[in-house]
Design a protein around this motif. Structure first.
Motif, PDB file in Angstrom:
ATOM      1  N   THR A 255       0.854  -1.185   0.000  1.00 30.30           N
ATOM      2  CA  THR A 255       0.000   0.000   0.000  1.00 30.30           C
ATOM      3  C   THR A 255       0.884   1.226   0.000  1.00 30.30           C
ATOM      4  O   THR A 255       2.097   1.136   0.215  1.00 30.30           O
ATOM      5  CB  THR A 255      -0.940   0.010   1.226  1.00 30.30           C
ATOM      6  OG1 THR A 255      -1.881   1.082   1.112  1.00 30.30           O
ATOM      7  CG2 THR A 255      -0.163   0.176   2.527  1.00 30.30           C
ATOM      8  N   VAL A 256       0.287   2.362  -0.239  1.00 27.66           N
ATOM      9  CA  VAL A 256       1.010   3.630  -0.213  1.00 27.66           C
ATOM     10  C   VAL A 256       0.151   4.652   0.528  1.00 27.66           C
ATOM     11  O   VAL A 256      -1.076   4.588   0.499  1.00 27.66           O
ATOM     12  CB  VAL A 256       1.358   4.103  -1.642  1.00 27.66           C
ATOM     13  CG1 VAL A 256       0.109   4.355  -2.461  1.00 27.66           C
ATOM     14  CG2 VAL A 256       2.259   5.317  -1.636  1.00 27.66           C
ATOM     15  N   GLY A 257       0.805   5.552   1.253  1.00 25.45           N
ATOM     16  CA  GLY A 257       0.082   6.566   2.015  1.00 25.45           C
ATOM     17  C   GLY A 257       1.064   7.543   2.632  1.00 25.45           C
ATOM     18  O   GLY A 257       2.186   7.697   2.138  1.00 25.45           O
ATOM     19  N   TYR A 258       0.663   8.159   3.725  1.00 23.37           N
ATOM     20  CA  TYR A 258       1.493   9.171   4.372  1.00 23.37           C
ATOM     21  C   TYR A 258       1.701   8.813   5.840  1.00 23.37           C
ATOM     22  O   TYR A 258       0.824   8.223   6.480  1.00 23.37           O
ATOM     23  CB  TYR A 258       0.838  10.552   4.263  1.00 23.37           C
ATOM     24  CG  TYR A 258       0.677  11.010   2.836  1.00 23.37           C
ATOM     25  CD1 TYR A 258       1.727  11.634   2.164  1.00 23.37           C
ATOM     26  CD2 TYR A 258      -0.506  10.793   2.143  1.00 23.37           C
ATOM     27  CE1 TYR A 258       1.598  12.038   0.845  1.00 23.37           C
ATOM     28  CE2 TYR A 258      -0.649  11.190   0.821  1.00 23.37           C
ATOM     29  CZ  TYR A 258       0.414  11.814   0.185  1.00 23.37           C
ATOM     30  OH  TYR A 258       0.288  12.197  -1.126  1.00 23.37           O
ATOM     31  N   ASP A 259       2.871   9.177   6.377  1.00 28.53           N
ATOM     32  CA  ASP A 259       3.104   8.954   7.803  1.00 28.53           C
ATOM     33  C   ASP A 259       2.901  10.254   8.571  1.00 28.53           C
ATOM     34  O   ASP A 259       2.481  11.272   7.998  1.00 28.53           O
ATOM     35  CB  ASP A 259       4.482   8.329   8.053  1.00 28.53           C
ATOM     36  CG  ASP A 259       5.646   9.249   7.700  1.00 28.53           C
ATOM     37  OD1 ASP A 259       5.420  10.450   7.385  1.00 28.53           O
ATOM     38  OD2 ASP A 259       6.799   8.780   7.741  1.00 28.53           O
TER      39      ASP A 259
ATOM     40  N   ARG B 159       5.465  12.209   5.145  1.00 27.03           N
ATOM     41  CA  ARG B 159       6.268  11.595   4.086  1.00 27.03           C
ATOM     42  C   ARG B 159       5.388  10.635   3.293  1.00 27.03           C
ATOM     43  O   ARG B 159       4.500   9.986   3.862  1.00 27.03           O
ATOM     44  CB  ARG B 159       7.449  10.826   4.693  1.00 27.03           C
ATOM     45  CG  ARG B 159       8.515  11.707   5.289  1.00 27.03           C
ATOM     46  CD  ARG B 159       9.557  10.886   6.041  1.00 27.03           C
ATOM     47  NE  ARG B 159       9.012  10.345   7.280  1.00 27.03           N
ATOM     48  CZ  ARG B 159       9.681  10.301   8.434  1.00 27.03           C
ATOM     49  NH1 ARG B 159      10.931  10.733   8.493  1.00 27.03           N
ATOM     50  NH2 ARG B 159       9.110   9.793   9.521  1.00 27.03           N
ATOM     51  N   LEU B 160       5.636  10.532   2.000  1.00 24.98           N
ATOM     52  CA  LEU B 160       4.956   9.545   1.175  1.00 24.98           C
ATOM     53  C   LEU B 160       5.679   8.220   1.371  1.00 24.98           C
ATOM     54  O   LEU B 160       6.871   8.098   1.068  1.00 24.98           O
ATOM     55  CB  LEU B 160       4.996   9.962  -0.295  1.00 24.98           C
ATOM     56  CG  LEU B 160       4.266   9.022  -1.275  1.00 24.98           C
ATOM     57  CD1 LEU B 160       2.776   8.979  -0.976  1.00 24.98           C
ATOM     58  CD2 LEU B 160       4.518   9.469  -2.716  1.00 24.98           C
ATOM     59  N   VAL B 161       4.977   7.236   1.909  1.00 25.12           N
ATOM     60  CA  VAL B 161       5.621   5.974   2.278  1.00 25.12           C
ATOM     61  C   VAL B 161       4.828   4.793   1.730  1.00 25.12           C
ATOM     62  O   VAL B 161       3.648   4.904   1.385  1.00 25.12           O
ATOM     63  CB  VAL B 161       5.761   5.835   3.810  1.00 25.12           C
ATOM     64  CG1 VAL B 161       6.658   6.927   4.373  1.00 25.12           C
ATOM     65  CG2 VAL B 161       4.393   5.859   4.490  1.00 25.12           C
ATOM     66  N   GLY B 162       5.498   3.654   1.663  1.00 22.06           N
ATOM     67  CA  GLY B 162       4.861   2.420   1.248  1.00 22.06           C
ATOM     68  C   GLY B 162       5.374   1.260   2.071  1.00 22.06           C
ATOM     69  O   GLY B 162       6.380   1.377   2.780  1.00 22.06           O
ATOM     70  N   LEU B 163       4.691   0.135   1.979  1.00 26.65           N
ATOM     71  CA  LEU B 163       5.074  -1.074   2.704  1.00 26.65           C
ATOM     72  C   LEU B 163       5.284  -2.220   1.726  1.00 26.65           C
ATOM     73  O   LEU B 163       4.670  -2.258   0.652  1.00 26.65           O
ATOM     74  CB  LEU B 163       3.987  -1.472   3.707  1.00 26.65           C
ATOM     75  CG  LEU B 163       3.549  -0.438   4.733  1.00 26.65           C
ATOM     76  CD1 LEU B 163       2.402  -0.994   5.572  1.00 26.65           C
ATOM     77  CD2 LEU B 163       4.704  -0.024   5.615  1.00 26.65           C
TER      78      LEU B 163
END
Length: 233
Positions: free
Chosen positions: A51-55, A59-63
């Motif tokens: 997935t992708v999102g924000y912390d 920051r734009l982050v993914g897992l």
């Protein structure tokens, strides 16, 4: 002197353009479209973005799966080579098998939907008998029943092949798990899923294993590093 100044300015601009320092339509630069189910390359390993999102630091982050990555590895989008390096692996937990990627906002166009997988939020842990669906770069989207559940992980009857690691596991539009592999049943030296994972004559095949996404996010929050406070798009 004015003409010299103009020539110097044009030279600096040309160098910046050639090194990719300038972005935007004039440079012909196109960001990579990435979301849960997209194929990514971490160093030399091809896996799937969960997935992708924000912390909490915006920051734009993914897992993705932890066994796909090492800290500091460059991340590229499998189907958008023009974007170059789109992010960096910022954290890896091999024990719990997850990794956090920090993306370059200028190189990624984040999306909620990839193929048939739409992620709009985080769901409750699946229960035995639930039907979950997985999206992986290798085997695509497929669904199956949840056989067994534990605090950190659950077994389910979806297809999991090499490269699908990290793929989102969903119920409806809610992310409930991260695909991390399969049980690896062998017969005569051949892994069973290689033969029957998607064969129409074999509806029951080697079960897949997924981590419970709520536990992954809680562990990331505990560390307080990149990805903590994660929220989907």
């Amino acid at each position: 002197m004015v003409a010299l100044g103009i020539r110097v300015a044009l030279t600096v601009a040309a160098v910046a353009f050639g090194t990719g320092a300038l972005c935007g339509p004039a440079s012909g630069y196109r960001p990579a479209v990435l979301g849960g189910g997209s194929g990514i390359v971490l160093g030399t390993a091809a896996c799937t973005l969960t997935t992708v999102g924000y912390d909490r630091e915006n920051r734009l982050v993914g897992l993705t799966a932890g066994h796909c990555a090492e800290v500091g590895a460059p991340v590229r989008a499998e189907h958008a080579p023009q974007a170059g390096v789109v992010g960096t692996v910022a954290a890896v937990d091999h024990a719990n098998d997850y990794a956090v990627i920090v993306f370059d906002r200028g190189r990624v166009d984040p999306v909620r939907q990839v193929a048939a997988t739409l992620i709009t939020g985080i769901g409750a842990p699946p229960r035995q008998g639930d039907i979950v669906c997985k999206n992986g770069r290798t085997s695509g989207v497929n669904c199956g029943i949840v056989w067994d559940t534990h605090e950190w992980w659950f077994q389910n009857q979806v297809c999991s092949q090499p490269g699908d690691s990290g793929g989102p596991v969903t119920i409806g539009d809610r992310l409930v798990g991260m695909n991390v592999g399969h049980l690896g049943l062998d017969a005569l030296g051949v892994t069973v899923f290689d033969l029957v994972c998607q064969h129409p004559a074999a509806p029951v095949h080697d079960p897949a294993v997924a981590t419970q996404i709520g536990m992954v996010l809680a562990d990331i929050d505990r560390t307080g590093g990149p990805g903590s406070g994660f929220r989907p798009l």
